[in-house]
Design an enzyme around this catalytic site. Structure first.
Site, short mmCIF file in Angstrom:
data_model
loop_
_atom_site.label_atom_id
_atom_site.label_comp_id
_atom_site.label_asym_id
_atom_site.label_seq_id
_atom_site.Cartn_x
_atom_site.Cartn_y
_atom_site.Cartn_z
CE1 TYR A 1 0.58 7.84 2.36
CE2 TYR A 1 1.02 5.57 1.81
CZ TYR A 1 0.20 6.53 2.35
OH TYR A 1 -1.00 6.16 2.91
CE LYS B 1 -3.74 4.62 0.36
NZ LYS B 1 -2.34 4.53 0.78
CG HIS C 1 -4.80 9.61 0.13
ND1 HIS C 1 -3.45 9.56 -0.17
CD2 HIS C 1 -4.89 9.14 1.39
CE1 HIS C 1 -2.79 9.08 0.86
NE2 HIS C 1 -3.64 8.82 1.83
CG ASP D 1 -1.85 1.20 1.24
OD1 ASP D 1 -2.96 1.06 0.71
OD2 ASP D 1 -1.46 2.28 1.75
N1 LIG Z 1 -5.54 6.19 3.55
C1 LIG Z 1 -4.98 6.94 4.46
O1 LIG Z 1 -5.37 8.09 4.67
C2 LIG Z 1 -3.85 6.38 5.26
C3 LIG Z 1 -3.39 7.09 6.38
C4 LIG Z 1 -2.35 6.53 7.11
C5 LIG Z 1 -1.79 5.32 6.72
N2 LIG Z 1 -2.23 4.68 5.61
C6 LIG Z 1 -1.62 3.40 5.17
O2 LIG Z 1 -1.74 2.46 6.23
C7 LIG Z 1 -0.45 1.94 6.54
C8 LIG Z 1 -0.38 1.54 7.99
O3 LIG Z 1 -0.67 2.63 8.84
P1 LIG Z 1 0.45 3.38 9.73
O4 LIG Z 1 1.76 3.19 9.07
O5 LIG Z 1 -0.01 4.75 9.97
O6 LIG Z 1 0.38 2.65 11.11
P2 LIG Z 1 0.44 1.13 11.69
O7 LIG Z 1 0.70 0.16 10.63
O8 LIG Z 1 -0.71 0.98 12.58
O9 LIG Z 1 1.68 1.23 12.67
C9 LIG Z 1 2.99 1.40 12.22
C10 LIG Z 1 3.86 1.61 13.45
O10 LIG Z 1 3.86 0.45 14.27
C11 LIG Z 1 5.18 -0.09 14.35
N3 LIG Z 1 5.01 -1.57 14.24
C12 LIG Z 1 4.81 -2.30 13.12
N4 LIG Z 1 4.65 -3.60 13.40
C13 LIG Z 1 4.76 -3.69 14.76
C14 LIG Z 1 4.69 -4.79 15.65
N5 LIG Z 1 4.47 -6.04 15.22
N6 LIG Z 1 4.86 -4.54 16.99
C15 LIG Z 1 5.06 -3.29 17.42
N7 LIG Z 1 5.13 -2.20 16.61
C16 LIG Z 1 4.98 -2.41 15.29
C17 LIG Z 1 5.96 0.52 13.21
O11 LIG Z 1 7.30 0.70 13.56
P3 LIG Z 1 8.55 0.15 12.69
O12 LIG Z 1 8.35 0.52 11.26
O13 LIG Z 1 9.70 0.87 13.32
O14 LIG Z 1 8.58 -1.32 12.90
C18 LIG Z 1 5.28 1.89 13.09
O15 LIG Z 1 5.78 2.79 14.06
C19 LIG Z 1 0.48 3.10 6.15
O16 LIG Z 1 1.83 2.71 6.07
C20 LIG Z 1 -0.14 3.52 4.85
O17 LIG Z 1 0.23 2.64 3.81
C21 LIG Z 1 -3.26 5.20 4.88
#
Ligand SMILES: NC(=O)c1ccc[n+]([C@@H]2O[C@H](COP(=O)([O-])OP(=O)(O)OC[C@H]3O[C@@H](n4cnc5c(N)ncnc54)[C@H](OP(=O)(O)O)[C@@H]3O)[C@@H](O)[C@H]2O)c1
Length: 273
Positions: A49, A74, A107, A44
């Site tokens: 990004y 997106k 998005h 994704d």
């Molecule tokens: N559509 C939208 O508006 C929107 C908005 C935000 C995000 N997104 C998408 O959703 C994806 C995921 O969301 P997100 O990146 O905001 O947050 P997330 O996946 O909920 O959390 C990522 C965070 O958690 C840590 N992490 C990952 N796996 C872990 C585990 N098993 N144990 C403990 N900590 C862990 C990561 O650190 P490390 O990397 O240091 O491991 C990072 O700090 C994004 O990357 C993006 O592709 C979309």
């Protein structure tokens, strides 16, 4: 890897890897190279990004057949406002070095254009540049308006969702319309104490799993796609292994009861970007 089937018959791997905030091209490339080698087949990204080029290159260099990988990008808000939707997907494809993406999402629901943009998304779909089209951060009222004009029902609505923001109403609404819910920030984006919540760590202990795996499992089991982001091998493996256990109905309920409507990102009805 389990697949979910979208409303046009396309299959989407239920767990993907997200790459938001991986701004450094080398880290983005290495993360995708690693994720693919570990078995991820769903990625994704987004124009905003800034890592489409690195993601595309890592996919190409992996040698894995393009059709085995499910790639989402997106449409950013500025391109939505200017109406340059076909130009935006063309630019994304150019950066990715591909001739199609699997899923193209609007998005955010930009107030002035969240309905009219859908007709342009349908043109993208008909052009074959996106195998599937969908939306992100749409509330039921946005979807109600969009569905008034839609020939193609969005296949996915990607929304912020974790046990502290369970989004039950939006998810139920989407399911009723044949729109697959997808959770962004499924682990609480590293911004909350979600993963040390005693309810989650307690359930994790029972299953010999981590709290992160329990949180992902909860969403998967209620039919929500997840796209956790990590740049670390151990966590990428951990997140991918949220599939080989089953939460009981009581555990599912306990997790859903953690909801406190805690939104870490912007509200879809009130954002300034
Ligand atoms: N559509 C939208 O508006 C929107 C908005 C935000 C995000 N997104 C998408 O959703 C994806 C995921 O969301 P997100 O990146 O905001 O947050 P997330 O996946 O909920 O959390 C990522 C965070 O958690 C840590 N992490 C990952 N796996 C872990 C585990 N098993 N144990 C403990 N900590 C862990 C990561 O650190 P490390 O990397 O240091 O491991 C990072 O700090 C994004 O990357 C993006 O592709 C979309």
């Amino acid at each position: 890897m389990e697949n979910f089937t979208l409303n046009n018959g396309a299959k989407i791997p239920s767990i993907g890897v997200g790459v938001w905030r991986i701004d450094d091209a080398e880290i983005a490339y290495n993360t995708i190279e690693l994720a693919l080698s570990l078995g991820y087949r769903h990625i994704d990204t987004a124009m905003i990004y800034g890592n489409e080029e690195a993601v595309g290159k890592a996919i190409k260099d992996s040698g894995i057949a393009r059709e085995e990988i499910f790639l989402t990008t997106k449409l950013w808000n500025d391109d939505q406002r200017s109406g340059r939707v076909m130009e935006a997907i063309d630019a994304s494809l150019e950066r990715l070095g591909m001739d199609y993406v699997d899923l193209y999402l609007v998005h955010w629901p930009v107030k002035e254009t969240y309905v009219s943009v859908w007709k342009k998304m349908e043109e993208v779909y008909k052009s074959g540049k996106a195998k599937v089209i969908g939306v992100s951060n749409y509330q039921p009222h946005h979807l109600d308006d969009l569905l008034q004009v839609a020939e193609v029902v969005p296949a996915v609505n990607q929304i912020e969702c974790n046990p502290y923001l369970s989004q039950e109403a939006v998810i139920e609404y989407c399911k009723g319309k044949g729109i697959y819910p997808e959770a962004w920030g499924p682990l609480g984006a590293g911004k909350t104490d979600l993963l040390i919540d005693p309810v989650l760590t307690g359930i994790a202990k029972v299953h010999g799993k981590s709290a992160a795996q329990v949180v992902l499992r909860w969403n998967l089991q209620r039919g929500v796609i997840v796209i956790p982001k990590s740049v670390h091998e151990a966590r990428l493996i951990e997140n991918l292994n949220a599939i080989d256990f089953t939460l009981t109905a009581d555990q599912m309920k306990q997790i859903s009861n953690l909801d406190k409507n805690l939104r870490l990102g912007s509200h879809p009805d009130n954002f300034d970007f």
